[in-house]
Design a protein around this motif. Structure first.
Motif, PDB file in Angstrom:
ATOM      1  N   TYR A  75      10.180  10.843  -1.050  1.00  0.00           N
ATOM      2  CA  TYR A  75      10.114   9.663  -1.063  1.00  0.00           C
ATOM      3  C   TYR A  75      11.423   9.037  -0.478  1.00  0.00           C
ATOM      4  O   TYR A  75      11.477   8.227   0.521  1.00  0.00           O
ATOM      5  CB  TYR A  75      10.512   8.903  -2.516  1.00  0.00           C
ATOM      6  CG  TYR A  75       9.292   8.541  -3.560  1.00  0.00           C
ATOM      7  CD1 TYR A  75       8.657   7.141  -3.359  1.00  0.00           C
ATOM      8  CD2 TYR A  75       9.445   9.088  -4.504  1.00  0.00           C
ATOM      9  CE1 TYR A  75       7.834   6.988  -3.847  1.00  0.00           C
ATOM     10  CE2 TYR A  75       8.626   9.370  -5.889  1.00  0.00           C
ATOM     11  CZ  TYR A  75       7.377   8.001  -4.739  1.00  0.00           C
ATOM     12  OH  TYR A  75       6.101   7.335  -5.848  1.00  0.00           O
ATOM     13  N   THR A 123       0.959  -1.157  -0.056  1.00  0.00           N
ATOM     14  CA  THR A 123      -0.169  -0.490   0.256  1.00  0.00           C
ATOM     15  C   THR A 123       0.420   1.396  -0.194  1.00  0.00           C
ATOM     16  O   THR A 123       0.216   2.375  -1.076  1.00  0.00           O
ATOM     17  CB  THR A 123      -1.240  -0.105   1.248  1.00  0.00           C
ATOM     18  OG1 THR A 123      -0.372   0.313   2.306  1.00  0.00           O
ATOM     19  CG2 THR A 123      -2.370  -1.087   0.751  1.00  0.00           C
ATOM     20  N   GLU A 124       2.004   1.036   0.772  1.00  0.00           N
ATOM     21  CA  GLU A 124       2.509   2.365   0.472  1.00  0.00           C
ATOM     22  C   GLU A 124       3.702   2.827  -0.733  1.00  0.00           C
ATOM     23  O   GLU A 124       3.576   4.087  -0.873  1.00  0.00           O
ATOM     24  CB  GLU A 124       3.855   2.263   1.783  1.00  0.00           C
ATOM     25  CG  GLU A 124       4.858   1.420   1.178  1.00  0.00           C
ATOM     26  CD  GLU A 124       5.745   1.301   2.298  1.00  0.00           C
ATOM     27  OE1 GLU A 124       5.834   2.209   3.527  1.00  0.00           O
ATOM     28  OE2 GLU A 124       6.985   1.121   2.164  1.00  0.00           O
ATOM     29  N   LYS A 125       3.372   1.811  -1.813  1.00  0.00           N
ATOM     30  CA  LYS A 125       3.997   2.247  -3.423  1.00  0.00           C
ATOM     31  C   LYS A 125       2.327   2.839  -3.775  1.00  0.00           C
ATOM     32  O   LYS A 125       3.311   3.727  -4.946  1.00  0.00           O
ATOM     33  CB  LYS A 125       5.001   0.533  -3.585  1.00  0.00           C
ATOM     34  CG  LYS A 125       5.158  -0.424  -2.982  1.00  0.00           C
ATOM     35  CD  LYS A 125       6.891   1.063  -2.259  1.00  0.00           C
ATOM     36  CE  LYS A 125       7.907  -0.015  -2.057  1.00  0.00           C
ATOM     37  NZ  LYS A 125       7.513  -0.535  -0.580  1.00  0.00           N
ATOM     38  N   LEU A 126       1.993   1.960  -3.761  1.00  0.00           N
ATOM     39  CA  LEU A 126       0.766   2.764  -4.122  1.00  0.00           C
ATOM     40  C   LEU A 126       0.514   4.042  -3.894  1.00  0.00           C
ATOM     41  O   LEU A 126       0.084   5.237  -4.879  1.00  0.00           O
ATOM     42  CB  LEU A 126      -0.473   1.816  -4.300  1.00  0.00           C
ATOM     43  CG  LEU A 126      -0.110   0.738  -4.149  1.00  0.00           C
ATOM     44  CD1 LEU A 126      -1.355  -0.231  -3.894  1.00  0.00           C
ATOM     45  CD2 LEU A 126      -0.408   0.375  -6.318  1.00  0.00           C
ATOM     46  N   ASP A 127       0.369   4.443  -1.828  1.00  0.00           N
ATOM     47  CA  ASP A 127       0.059   5.499  -1.739  1.00  0.00           C
ATOM     48  C   ASP A 127       1.556   6.584  -2.340  1.00  0.00           C
ATOM     49  O   ASP A 127       1.075   7.928  -2.771  1.00  0.00           O
ATOM     50  CB  ASP A 127       0.139   5.953  -0.754  1.00  0.00           C
ATOM     51  CG  ASP A 127      -0.788   5.178  -0.269  1.00  0.00           C
ATOM     52  OD1 ASP A 127      -1.731   4.843  -0.323  1.00  0.00           O
ATOM     53  OD2 ASP A 127      -1.132   5.087   1.577  1.00  0.00           O
ATOM     54  N   ALA A 128       2.879   5.961  -2.000  1.00  0.00           N
ATOM     55  CA  ALA A 128       3.840   6.940  -2.954  1.00  0.00           C
ATOM     56  C   ALA A 128       3.372   7.095  -4.281  1.00  0.00           C
ATOM     57  O   ALA A 128       4.009   8.593  -4.268  1.00  0.00           O
ATOM     58  CB  ALA A 128       5.134   6.166  -2.490  1.00  0.00           C
ATOM     59  N   THR A 180       1.110  13.608  -7.501  1.00  0.00           N
ATOM     60  CA  THR A 180      -0.413  14.833  -7.371  1.00  0.00           C
ATOM     61  C   THR A 180       0.532  15.783  -7.445  1.00  0.00           C
ATOM     62  O   THR A 180       0.833  16.735  -7.774  1.00  0.00           O
ATOM     63  CB  THR A 180      -0.784  14.797  -5.951  1.00  0.00           C
ATOM     64  OG1 THR A 180      -2.072  13.683  -5.738  1.00  0.00           O
ATOM     65  CG2 THR A 180      -1.075  16.232  -5.545  1.00  0.00           C
ATOM     66  N   ALA A 198       0.699   8.080  -6.259  1.00  0.00           N
ATOM     67  CA  ALA A 198      -0.524   8.661  -6.282  1.00  0.00           C
ATOM     68  C   ALA A 198       0.280   9.826  -5.677  1.00  0.00           C
ATOM     69  O   ALA A 198      -0.047  11.197  -6.948  1.00  0.00           O
ATOM     70  CB  ALA A 198      -1.302   8.297  -5.482  1.00  0.00           C
ATOM     71  N   GLU A 199       1.281  10.016  -4.947  1.00  0.00           N
ATOM     72  CA  GLU A 199       1.209  11.964  -3.875  1.00  0.00           C
ATOM     73  C   GLU A 199       2.305  12.382  -5.031  1.00  0.00           C
ATOM     74  O   GLU A 199       2.684  12.810  -4.989  1.00  0.00           O
ATOM     75  CB  GLU A 199       2.384  10.810  -2.610  1.00  0.00           C
ATOM     76  CG  GLU A 199       1.153  10.774  -1.715  1.00  0.00           C
ATOM     77  CD  GLU A 199       2.574   9.954  -1.019  1.00  0.00           C
ATOM     78  OE1 GLU A 199       3.423  10.293   0.235  1.00  0.00           O
ATOM     79  OE2 GLU A 199       1.132   9.756   0.561  1.00  0.00           O
TER      80      GLU A 199
END
Length: 80
Positions: free
Chosen positions: A66, A40-45, A51, A47-48
Motif C-alpha cells: 500500500y 478503482t484503485e481502492k478495489l484493486d488494492a 492475494t 484484491a491485491e
C-alpha cells in the motif's frame, strides 16, 4: 512497534493524497478519469491485499504494498 510506525506513515501519506485530490476537485481541475481512478484503485488494492494474505504474506507485506501505491500517487499528483 514497527507495525504502528508503518501504519502511521501510510496514513499520513494517504491523507496527503486525499488532500491533493480534494483540492484539485474543489479548484475544478478534477477529471472524471481521476475520480474513477480513486475508486478503482481502492478495489484493486483490496484484491491485491487479499492475494498477499492468501499467498502467505502478513500485514507488513500488505502495508509495504500500500505504501508503494500511495507514494506513486503522491508523485503523480505532485507533478500536476
Amino acid at each position: 512497534m514497527l507495525f504502528w510506525y508503518s501504519a502511521f506513515i501510510l496514513m499520513a501519506d494517504a491523507l496527503q493524497v486525499m488532500d491533493m485530490r480534494l483540492r484539485q476537485i474543489a479548484a475544478g481541475n478534477g477529471t472524471s478519469e481521476e475520480m474513477f481512478l480513486m475508486v478503482t484503485e481502492k478495489l484493486d488494492a483490496a484484491a491485491e491485499a487479499r492475494t498477499i494474505f492468501v499467498r502467505g504474506g502478513d500485514y507488513s507485506h500488505v502495508l509495504d504494498h500500500y505504501r508503494k501505491i500511495v507514494a506513486a500517487n503522491v508523485e503523480r499528483l505532485s507533478a500536476r
